[in-house]
Each structure stands twice: as structure tokens, then as C-alpha cells.
Scaffold this active site. Structure first.
Site, PDB file in Angstrom:
ATOM      1  CB  THR A  42      -0.940  -0.005   1.218  1.00  0.00           C
ATOM      2  OG1 THR A  42      -1.766  -1.166   1.182  1.00  0.00           O
ATOM      3  CG2 THR A  42      -1.821   1.235   1.229  1.00  0.00           C
ATOM      4  CG  HIS A  45      -0.685   0.542  -4.543  1.00  0.00           C
ATOM      5  ND1 HIS A  45      -0.347   0.319  -5.864  1.00  0.00           N
ATOM      6  CD2 HIS A  45      -1.072  -0.670  -4.061  1.00  0.00           C
ATOM      7  CE1 HIS A  45      -0.522  -0.955  -6.159  1.00  0.00           C
ATOM      8  NE2 HIS A  45      -0.965  -1.579  -5.073  1.00  0.00           N
ATOM      9  CG  HIS A  63       0.290   1.008   7.286  1.00  0.00           C
ATOM     10  ND1 HIS A  63       0.745   1.454   6.068  1.00  0.00           N
ATOM     11  CD2 HIS A  63      -0.127  -0.273   7.083  1.00  0.00           C
ATOM     12  CE1 HIS A  63       0.602   0.501   5.169  1.00  0.00           C
ATOM     13  NE2 HIS A  63       0.078  -0.561   5.758  1.00  0.00           N
ATOM     14  CD  GLU A  64       3.253  -3.534   6.990  1.00  0.00           C
ATOM     15  OE1 GLU A  64       2.479  -3.805   6.071  1.00  0.00           O
ATOM     16  OE2 GLU A  64       4.426  -3.975   7.042  1.00  0.00           O
ATOM     17  CB  CYS A  92     -15.247   7.468  14.446  1.00  0.00           C
ATOM     18  SG  CYS A  92     -16.963   6.984  14.087  1.00  0.00           S
ATOM     19  CB  CYS A  95     -20.322   6.256  12.154  1.00  0.00           C
ATOM     20  SG  CYS A  95     -19.149   4.905  11.882  1.00  0.00           S
ATOM     21  CB  CYS A  98     -17.635   2.802  14.735  1.00  0.00           C
ATOM     22  SG  CYS A  98     -16.351   3.348  13.579  1.00  0.00           S
ATOM     23  CB  CYS A 106     -15.380   4.111  10.146  1.00  0.00           C
ATOM     24  SG  CYS A 106     -15.542   5.748  10.904  1.00  0.00           S
ATOM     25  CB  ILE A 179       0.518 -10.319   1.295  1.00  0.00           C
ATOM     26  CG1 ILE A 179       0.573  -8.966   2.006  1.00  0.00           C
ATOM     27  CG2 ILE A 179      -0.874 -10.918   1.446  1.00  0.00           C
ATOM     28  CD1 ILE A 179       0.291  -9.022   3.501  1.00  0.00           C
ATOM     29  NE  ARG A 204       8.571 -10.567  -4.957  1.00  0.00           N
ATOM     30  CZ  ARG A 204       7.702  -9.568  -4.920  1.00  0.00           C
ATOM     31  NH1 ARG A 204       6.432  -9.791  -5.262  1.00  0.00           N
ATOM     32  NH2 ARG A 204       8.065  -8.359  -4.534  1.00  0.00           N
TER      33      ARG A 204
END
Length: 342
Positions: A42, A45, A63-64, A92, A95, A98, A106, A179, A204
Site C-alpha cells: 500500500t 501505491h 503503518h506497520e 470513531c 457512526c 463503528c 467507517c 503477503i 520469489r
């Protein structure tokens, strides 16, 4: 502090040795000293402008990540020095999505407020995190292993979405990046043996072979030449055309797990009659709602047998070598790049 900073407007990355160090703002804040921070597909991207991210100001992606508690607010349950891992996503809590336990949908939180995409992330020496996104690591799990916790939490979510997957089912994993390798290890540790891994990059496939699962390893042309059908297909490529091709390999009653994150511009065509006639199931997987505890359990069960960076094809880099890390990842010489942050 040192950080790799992304400018969402210019779509550029820069190594910065003087990025502002975070401080405690709320009583429940936790400042994490980052030790390991992964580079996700991600992220690639995002850097290429194919996935939404903050454009308000330049900020560190990532984010990891895992590390140790450096500082806490006076209301925090955490202690300085604890080994921790961080879930970048949260609800959040206001809503209907959530409150119904589905914060992945969300519109204000979930993936729309992710640490490392919309807020300062782990490609830096320190990160300020709300304590409800921080998880203490149990004994027996290193911060190095926990650097894989976030992607394993997504795999755990995908596994739950596809369940039940009975032992003996014929399974195809498409794509042997990190992944695909995490799906391989997850299936193997749970007893699945009738698994085929398809990957166009033979280096790979060599990495997967080194995992010692005994799974059948093939290239896409081999799949196309065969007349085999699979009960479960897990697409880890994030390529719409690949999904279109491999959807045809599903057996009657089969499940197709669309796990790789496709850019919004990708398209794929499927035959509705096949879906009806074969009673096929197409499964989307979005982030990792409430799956971090399961991922931590997976890490504890796997240990070095499955989490060894060398066997997984994971290579570590200092933040200053981010250009080399991204180059190695894009060329497929490695399955994953992880920043080891001093």
C-alpha cells in the site's frame, strides 16, 4: 529526529534528520520508540499516487511498526520500556458502522485515519499513538517478529472472512510477495497441506521454497496449461487482470479471497453465470478490525520456524537507505523491506 517523509502533493520521499519529535498531547498518549517499521505494498501505491493519503503536510509514512514505550501520558496504562506493537487503524465509535463493530467501513476513522497514511507513522524514530491502538507484546515475541504483526492481523482477518477452510481443501495462493508468504505460513501452521503457490518471479518462488512447507510452486503459465480447480483462491497480487484470469480456476462452491489491495483504477470481468452455476463466493478483505489479538496469538504460535526474516525474504535497512529498500522491493529481489531504526 530521523524520518522518511512523504509529500502527498508532490509525491516525493525525503530522508529528514530534523523532523520534529512528537510530544505528549493527551493524557492517554503513548510515545513509541520505533525499532522495526515495514514497507507495505500500500505504501508503494501511495508513493505512486494510486492510493489516497494525507496531502495536508509532509509526514512519515509507515503503518506497520513495533518498538518500546518511550513516554506516556499521565492517564496511560502503559509503562516506559514495555515492548509494544501498534494497530494503525481505529474506530470513531460514533457512526453506525463503528457501533455495529465494523469500523473498516467507517467514513471518518478506519482506514481514513490510519497512522502512517493520514497521521505521522513509523518511518521515524518516534511516533505518538493513542493508547487504545497500542498492544503490549507477551514474552516470547521480539519486536523484530512483531514488525510483521500488522500484515498478519490483515491475514488473520482474511482467514476469518474465508472460514471455514477445512483441512484437505485444495488452495491456491496467487502472488509470493510478503503477503503471499504470510498466507503460506498461516495455512501451514494450521495444518493445510494441499496448497499451490503461483508467482511469476522465480526468485520469489525460491524464497517460498526456503520456508520448507512442501507446497507446490508454479508459475502462472503452468496454471494456465493445467485443468485444475481450487476450492479456495487467495489473490495476493493486487492486480485486477490477475483476478480476472484466476477466477476461472475456482471449483464448484469455491471461494475467491481478493486480498491484495488493487488500485481504484483496476478493472476485472467475471462471468455472472459461473457465479450462479458454481455457487461461487467472492470475498473482499479491508484492513484488520479487531484482529490484532489474533495476530499476536499467531506470532506466538509460529516462532522462529515461520517468522525468520531471512527465510521469509525480509531484508532490513536503515531509514537513510530508503531508496535502496524501495528499489529492492520493486525488483522482487526481496519479499519485504523493513526499516531497522536505531
Amino acid at each position: 529526529m530521523k524520518a522518511v517523509v512523504f509529500d502527498g502533493k508532490a509525491l516525493t520521499l525525503e530522508y529528514d534528520e530534523n523532523y520534529p519529535k512528537p510530544s505528549i498531547v493527551n493524557d492517554t498518549d503513548v510515545i513509541v520508540k520505533v525499532e522495526y517499521a515495514g514497507v507495505c505494498g500500500t505504501d508503494l501505491h501511495i508513493i505512486q499516487g494510486e492510493f489516497p493519503a494525507s496531502k495536508e503536510r509532509p509526514l512519515p509514512l509507515g503503518h506497520e511498526f513495533s518498538g518500546v514505550v518511550h513516554e506516556v501520558g499521565k492517564g496511560s496504562i502503559f509503562k516506559v520500556g514495555q515492548k509494544v506493537v501498534v494497530d494503525p487503524n481505529r474506530a470513531c465509535n460514533l457512526c453506525n458502522f463503528c457501533r455495529d463493530g465494523n469500523y473498516q467501513y467507517c467514513l471518518t476513522a478506519g482506514i481514513n485515519s490510519t497512522i502512517g497514511i493520514w497521521r505521522d507513522g513509523g518511518w521515524a524514530q518516534y511516533v505518538n499513538c493513542p493508547q487504545d491502538q497500542v498492544y503490549a507484546l507477551p514474552d516470547g515475541i521480539t519486536t523484530e517478529q512483531a514488525g510483521l504483526c500488522e500484515p498478519y492481523s490483515c491475514v488473520s482477518r482474511g482467514f476469518d472472512r474465508a472460514s471455514p477452510i477445512s483441512i484437505g481443501k485444495k488452495i491456491l495462493i496467487v502472488g509470493a510477495g510478503i503477503i503471499g508468504n504470510l498466507w503460506t505460513t498461516t495455512l501451514h501452521v494450521q495444518g493445510h497441506r494441499d496448497v499451490t503457490v503461483s508467482e511469476i518471479n522465480k526468485s520469489r518462488l525460491d524464497i517460498v521454497k526456503g520456508l520448507g512447507t512442501g507446497y507446490r510452486l508454479v508459475t502462472p503459465d503452468v496454471l494456465a496449461s493445467e485443468n485444475q480447480r481450487y476450492d479456495v483462491i487467495v489473490d495476493c497480487t493486487g492486480v485486477g487482470k490477475v483476478m480476472e484470469i484466476n477466477f476461472k480456476y475456482l471449483n464448484y462452491g469455491g471461494k475467491y479471497v481478493l486480498f491484495g489491495c488493487c488500485p481504484p483504477t483496476h478493472q476485472a470481468s467475471v462471468n455472472p453465470f459461473d457465479i450462479y452455476n458454481k455457487e461461487l463466493t467472492l470475498i473482499g478483505v479491508k484492513i484488520n478490525p479487531f484482529s490484532f489479538p489474533k495476530a499476536i496469538g499467531l506470532l506466538k504460535a509460529m516462532g522462529d520456524r515461520y517468522l525468520n526474516y531471512d527465510r521469509l525474504g525480509v531484508k532490513t535497512y536503515p531509514l537513510s537507505a530508503y531508496e535502496e529498500a524501495l528499489k529492492d522491493l520493486k525488483t522482487g529481489h526481496i519479499s519485504k523491506a523493513v526499516f531497522k531504526i536505531e
